[in-house]
Design a protein around this motif. Sequence first.
Motif, short mmCIF file in Angstrom:
data_model
loop_
_atom_site.label_atom_id
_atom_site.label_comp_id
_atom_site.label_asym_id
_atom_site.label_seq_id
_atom_site.Cartn_x
_atom_site.Cartn_y
_atom_site.Cartn_z
N ILE A 4 0.85 -1.19 0.00
CA ILE A 4 0.00 0.00 0.00
C ILE A 4 0.88 1.23 0.00
O ILE A 4 1.76 1.39 0.84
N ILE A 5 0.64 2.09 -0.97
CA ILE A 5 1.32 3.38 -1.06
C ILE A 5 0.29 4.45 -0.70
O ILE A 5 -0.76 4.53 -1.32
N LYS A 6 0.59 5.24 0.32
CA LYS A 6 -0.28 6.36 0.68
C LYS A 6 0.20 7.60 -0.05
O LYS A 6 1.39 7.89 -0.09
N LEU A 7 -0.77 8.32 -0.61
CA LEU A 7 -0.47 9.58 -1.28
C LEU A 7 -1.26 10.66 -0.56
O LEU A 7 -2.48 10.69 -0.62
N TYR A 8 -0.56 11.51 0.16
CA TYR A 8 -1.20 12.61 0.88
C TYR A 8 -1.38 13.77 -0.09
O TYR A 8 -0.41 14.22 -0.72
N THR A 9 -2.62 14.24 -0.22
CA THR A 9 -2.97 15.26 -1.21
C THR A 9 -3.94 16.27 -0.61
O THR A 9 -4.36 16.15 0.54
N LEU A 51 2.74 22.04 3.79
CA LEU A 51 3.71 22.65 2.87
C LEU A 51 4.49 21.62 2.06
O LEU A 51 5.30 21.98 1.21
N MET A 52 4.24 20.33 2.32
CA MET A 52 5.04 19.28 1.69
C MET A 52 4.32 18.56 0.54
O MET A 52 4.96 17.89 -0.25
N ILE A 53 3.00 18.66 0.49
CA ILE A 53 2.25 17.80 -0.43
C ILE A 53 2.64 18.01 -1.88
O ILE A 53 3.06 19.10 -2.24
N PRO A 54 2.51 16.98 -2.68
CA PRO A 54 2.10 15.63 -2.30
C PRO A 54 3.21 14.89 -1.55
O PRO A 54 4.39 15.16 -1.75
N VAL A 55 2.79 13.97 -0.71
CA VAL A 55 3.74 13.13 0.02
C VAL A 55 3.42 11.68 -0.31
O VAL A 55 2.28 11.25 -0.21
N VAL A 56 4.45 10.95 -0.72
CA VAL A 56 4.31 9.52 -1.01
C VAL A 56 4.90 8.76 0.17
O VAL A 56 6.06 8.97 0.53
N GLU A 61 7.01 5.11 5.89
CA GLU A 61 8.16 5.97 5.59
C GLU A 61 7.83 6.91 4.44
O GLU A 61 7.33 6.49 3.40
N GLU A 62 8.08 8.19 4.64
CA GLU A 62 7.90 9.18 3.57
C GLU A 62 9.05 8.99 2.59
O GLU A 62 10.20 9.24 2.92
N ILE A 63 8.71 8.53 1.37
CA ILE A 63 9.80 8.26 0.42
C ILE A 63 10.03 9.41 -0.55
O ILE A 63 11.09 9.49 -1.15
N GLN A 64 9.04 10.29 -0.70
CA GLN A 64 9.25 11.48 -1.52
C GLN A 64 8.10 12.45 -1.28
O GLN A 64 6.99 12.04 -0.95
N TYR A 65 8.39 13.75 -1.48
CA TYR A 65 7.34 14.76 -1.36
C TYR A 65 7.64 15.91 -2.30
O TYR A 65 8.74 16.05 -2.81
N GLY A 66 6.61 16.74 -2.51
CA GLY A 66 6.76 17.88 -3.42
C GLY A 66 6.72 17.41 -4.86
O GLY A 66 5.77 16.76 -5.27
N GLN A 67 7.74 17.71 -5.61
CA GLN A 67 7.84 17.27 -7.01
C GLN A 67 8.21 15.79 -7.03
O GLN A 67 9.34 15.43 -6.77
N VAL A 68 7.23 14.93 -7.34
CA VAL A 68 7.46 13.48 -7.32
C VAL A 68 8.09 13.04 -8.63
O VAL A 68 7.64 13.41 -9.71
N ASP A 69 9.15 12.23 -8.52
CA ASP A 69 9.90 11.74 -9.67
C ASP A 69 9.61 10.26 -9.88
O ASP A 69 9.80 9.44 -8.97
#
Length: 81
Positions: A4-9, A51-56, A61-69
């Motif tokens: 499960i990947i959570k995407l905070y939006t 101020l971080m969204i989106p957050v994956v 564990e937060e693996i990336q936020y902001g500009q997702v690559d």
Amino acid sequence: MNTIIKLYTRQGCHLCEQAMEILVDLQSEVPFVIEEVDIEKSDDLTERYGLMIPVVEWDGEEIQYGQVDKMFIYEALTTKK
């Protein structure tokens, strides 16, 4: 067990829309379930991620936020044990 990947939006976030498109695209290569979480439904989440969204997030564990690559997320999902 499903990954499960959570995407905070939040509504109206173009970076969040782009992150969702990236995750949906990656599902064809790496099986996982996307759980979208609207931070505006929780004061705590709004304060934490406003101020971080989106957050994956994966496995807590937060693996990336902001500009997702896409490549960064792909590598995280295929190398983490």
